[in-house]
Design a protein around this motif. Structure first.
Motif, PDB file in Angstrom:
ATOM      1  N   LEU A   5       0.795  -1.229   0.000  1.00  0.00           N
ATOM      2  CA  LEU A   5       0.000   0.000   0.000  1.00  0.00           C
ATOM      3  C   LEU A   5       0.826   1.277   0.000  1.00  0.00           C
ATOM      4  O   LEU A   5       0.278   2.353  -0.140  1.00  0.00           O
ATOM      5  CB  LEU A   5      -0.941  -0.010   1.220  1.00  0.00           C
ATOM      6  N   TYR A  22      -1.785   4.770   4.628  1.00  0.00           N
ATOM      7  CA  TYR A  22      -2.741   3.988   3.833  1.00  0.00           C
ATOM      8  C   TYR A  22      -2.877   2.575   4.378  1.00  0.00           C
ATOM      9  O   TYR A  22      -3.965   1.994   4.328  1.00  0.00           O
ATOM     10  CB  TYR A  22      -2.356   4.007   2.353  1.00  0.00           C
ATOM     11  N   ASP A  45       9.930  -3.182  -1.686  1.00  0.00           N
ATOM     12  CA  ASP A  45       9.267  -2.908  -2.955  1.00  0.00           C
ATOM     13  C   ASP A  45      10.214  -3.357  -4.057  1.00  0.00           C
ATOM     14  O   ASP A  45      11.328  -2.850  -4.150  1.00  0.00           O
ATOM     15  CB  ASP A  45       8.994  -1.401  -3.065  1.00  0.00           C
ATOM     16  N   LEU A 102     -10.699  -2.049  -1.624  1.00  0.00           N
ATOM     17  CA  LEU A 102      -9.652  -1.093  -2.012  1.00  0.00           C
ATOM     18  C   LEU A 102     -10.119  -0.278  -3.221  1.00  0.00           C
ATOM     19  O   LEU A 102      -9.969   0.944  -3.271  1.00  0.00           O
ATOM     20  CB  LEU A 102      -8.354  -1.829  -2.344  1.00  0.00           C
ATOM     21  N   LYS A 103     -10.721  -0.978  -4.173  1.00  0.00           N
ATOM     22  CA  LYS A 103     -11.185  -0.283  -5.384  1.00  0.00           C
ATOM     23  C   LYS A 103     -12.318   0.680  -5.046  1.00  0.00           C
ATOM     24  O   LYS A 103     -12.350   1.817  -5.509  1.00  0.00           O
ATOM     25  CB  LYS A 103     -11.661  -1.295  -6.429  1.00  0.00           C
ATOM     26  N   GLY A 160     -10.936   3.791  -3.671  1.00  0.00           N
ATOM     27  CA  GLY A 160      -9.964   4.510  -4.498  1.00  0.00           C
ATOM     28  C   GLY A 160      -8.540   4.427  -3.975  1.00  0.00           C
ATOM     29  O   GLY A 160      -7.757   5.357  -4.108  1.00  0.00           O
ATOM     30  N   ILE A 161      -8.190   3.303  -3.376  1.00  0.00           N
ATOM     31  CA  ILE A 161      -6.852   3.166  -2.775  1.00  0.00           C
ATOM     32  C   ILE A 161      -5.947   2.373  -3.712  1.00  0.00           C
ATOM     33  O   ILE A 161      -6.286   1.255  -4.122  1.00  0.00           O
ATOM     34  CB  ILE A 161      -6.946   2.466  -1.403  1.00  0.00           C
ATOM     35  N   SER A 162      -4.771   2.967  -4.028  1.00  0.00           N
ATOM     36  CA  SER A 162      -3.812   2.283  -4.906  1.00  0.00           C
ATOM     37  C   SER A 162      -3.134   1.151  -4.146  1.00  0.00           C
ATOM     38  O   SER A 162      -2.801   1.300  -2.975  1.00  0.00           O
ATOM     39  CB  SER A 162      -2.719   3.249  -5.362  1.00  0.00           C
ATOM     40  N   TYR A 163      -2.908   0.059  -4.830  1.00  0.00           N
ATOM     41  CA  TYR A 163      -2.286  -1.088  -4.171  1.00  0.00           C
ATOM     42  C   TYR A 163      -1.573  -1.916  -5.232  1.00  0.00           C
ATOM     43  O   TYR A 163      -1.783  -1.742  -6.429  1.00  0.00           O
ATOM     44  CB  TYR A 163      -3.349  -1.947  -3.476  1.00  0.00           C
ATOM     45  N   SER A 164      -0.698  -2.811  -4.768  1.00  0.00           N
ATOM     46  CA  SER A 164      -0.237  -3.850  -5.696  1.00  0.00           C
ATOM     47  C   SER A 164      -0.246  -5.169  -4.955  1.00  0.00           C
ATOM     48  O   SER A 164       0.066  -5.250  -3.759  1.00  0.00           O
ATOM     49  CB  SER A 164       1.131  -3.513  -6.273  1.00  0.00           C
ATOM     50  N   ASP A 174       3.838  10.443  -4.085  1.00  0.00           N
ATOM     51  CA  ASP A 174       2.827  11.171  -4.854  1.00  0.00           C
ATOM     52  C   ASP A 174       1.610  11.537  -4.011  1.00  0.00           C
ATOM     53  O   ASP A 174       0.918  12.494  -4.292  1.00  0.00           O
ATOM     54  CB  ASP A 174       2.356  10.309  -6.044  1.00  0.00           C
ATOM     55  N   GLU A 175       1.316  10.714  -2.995  1.00  0.00           N
ATOM     56  CA  GLU A 175       0.065  10.872  -2.251  1.00  0.00           C
ATOM     57  C   GLU A 175       0.274  11.602  -0.931  1.00  0.00           C
ATOM     58  O   GLU A 175       1.300  11.426  -0.267  1.00  0.00           O
ATOM     59  CB  GLU A 175      -0.534   9.486  -1.930  1.00  0.00           C
TER      60      GLU A 175
END
Lengths: 73, 372
Positions: free
Chosen positions: A8, A13, A35, A60-61, A64-68, B235-236
């Motif tokens: 995250l 986050y 990472d 998460l979607k 609106g939270i970015s994740y991998s 970025d956030e």
């Protein structure tokens, strides 16, 4: 039962997501991880039971939270 | 001791704030957002909780858009310098603190921007609108002067900002804790405030609350706790704007200070402060030779005719009554209210002041009057 991990980014986050999941009664652990991106470094993520994967991704979607997604453990 | 300088910093803090800072320092104060051990994670969680309560207090639900700095001045500098581009025109009120006036003036003297000053009396919306040009990108206003009782209707200015699609920066330093501010309908607002005044936290924390998700310039770059190989800040928000170690004890003090304010309720605090203000105004103006300026909302500004304000404050200090004299880092406000050359004695109240504090002030002023 295996575990899944999502990366995250910052601790803010990771805590936000942990709280969102707690509202849905999904337990998770907050972890520090590497990472693999060349310009990454380290980041925070959450680790949870793999049968909750679809619920977690949906949350998460929805928020609106970015994740991998990291490979299953 | 009677403390009447709460506009500078509130002195009596709720016990819950003191205990929370004590517990943090003794039990868990690690570096938040850096490590994965208990101390670091626990501190991160407490800071996140602080972001949540601040966001909710302002009618929002975006904790990640609460950005921490070391004080409101740094928060305002961030807000101003990240919102404005070269060639922009900015409008500020005629009662702004130097925390707004100086950075704006600095940008203007470097030839980067132009600025106009709107009158805070009369029809404020008309006063602002009359100054708007096609280059105006930002309105900056305080919610209340720190030197006088004058306040500005923030709801009206927020509506104007929405209507004209102009960024609004709010200095809420003298507002939060005794007035409610609702940003739920605000589109382009950055609200800045310190922890250590009406919110009863300790010194070392201020914050900016963003209502939009626009990516802003960074002005301080450094460690952010993750993605260390990147040469740029994340970025956030919030980490994008928070380089280096946060002041965790100060942020946690804000959490407990704000909880205290919400437990008592802003309405009750406001009622008490207004009641004390009215009493103070009555009692000071009954002093022979007292000149009372625009006062209220917890701030009473006055002079004793023929005695410099610094001498009055000095004599009060000898009697263990603590006030502030001079221009209060607000020369613009003093110019507007006509006291630029004299300055004033400022009495500023908090929820912890009592009627007996004001009565003792009155007695002391009588003694000073007869001495001089």
């Amino acid at each position: 039962m295996g575990k899944n991990t999502v990366r995250l980014g910052s601790v803010t986050y990771a805590i936000k997501v942990r709280k969102l999941l707690a509202k849905e009664l999904i337990k998770c652990d907050l972890i520090k991880m590497k990472d693999p991106k060349e310009n990454g470094g380290c980041s925070y993520g959450i680790s949870f039971r793999s049968d909750k994967l679809l619920d977690v991704i949906a949350l998460l979607k929805q928020n609106g939270i970015s994740y991998s997604l990291v490979n299953d453990q | 001791m009677i403390y009447l300088d709460n506009a500078a910093t509130t002195f009596k803090k709720p016990q819950s704030v003191i205990s929370a800072v004590d517990e943090c320092l003794k039990k868990y104060c690690g570096n938040p957002g850096r490590s994965s051990h208990f101390l670091s994670i626990k501190t991160s969680e407490m800071i996140y909780e602080t972001r949540e309560i601040v966001s909710k207090h302002l009618g929002l639900d975006n904790p990640e858009r609460v950005i921490f700095f070391q004080n409101a001045t740094h928060a305002l500098n961030f807000a101003i310098k990240s919102s404005i581009n070269d060639g922009d025109h900015v409008i500020i009120s005629d009662i702004e603190h130097n925390a707004t006036l100086r950075p704006v003036h600095s940008l203007e003297s470097l030839g980067k921007i132009s600025y106009s000053i709107f009158s805070s009396s009369g029809n404020i919306i008309k006063n602002i609108t009359d100054l708007v040009t096609d280059k105006t990108t930002c309105i900056i206003t305080t919610g209340q002067s720190n030197a006088f009782g004058r306040e500005i209707d923030l709801e009206e200015v927020i509506n104007l900002s929405n209507e004209k699609n102009i960024t609004l920066i709010i200095d809420a330093a003298q507002v939060l804790g005794h007035k409610k501010v609702n940003l739920s309908k605000a589109k382009n607002v950055v609200l800045c405030a310190p922890a250590h005044k009406g919110l009863f936290g300790i010194q070392g924390c201020g914050f900016s609350v963003l209502t939009d998700n626009k990516k802003r310039k960074t002005f301080v770059e450094g460690g952010s706790g993750s993605d260390s190989k990147r040469l740029t800040m994340p970025d956030e928000p919030p980490e994008r704007y928070e380089a280096g170690t946060l002041s965790s004890p100060a942020i946690i003090s804000l959490l407990y200070g704000l909880k205290y304010v919400e437990d008592v309720s802003v309405e009750i605090i406001n009622k008490k402060i207004n009641g004390l203000s009215l009493y103070a105004k009555d009692i000071i103006s009954s002093n022979n030779g007292a000149i009372l300026y625009e006062s209220g909302n917890g701030i009473i500004s006055f002079n004793l005719k023929g005695i410099p304000c610094e001498i009055v404050s000095y004599e009060l200090n000898k009697k263990e009554i603590y006030t502030r004299a001079g221009l209060h880092c607000a020369p613009l406000a003093h110019r507007t209210l006509g006291t630029y050359d004299l300055g004033t004695v400022r009495v500023s109240l908090s929820y912890f002041n009592k009627r007996t504090d004001i009565s003792r002030l009155y007695k002391a002023l009588k003694e000073i009057r007869s001495k001089y």
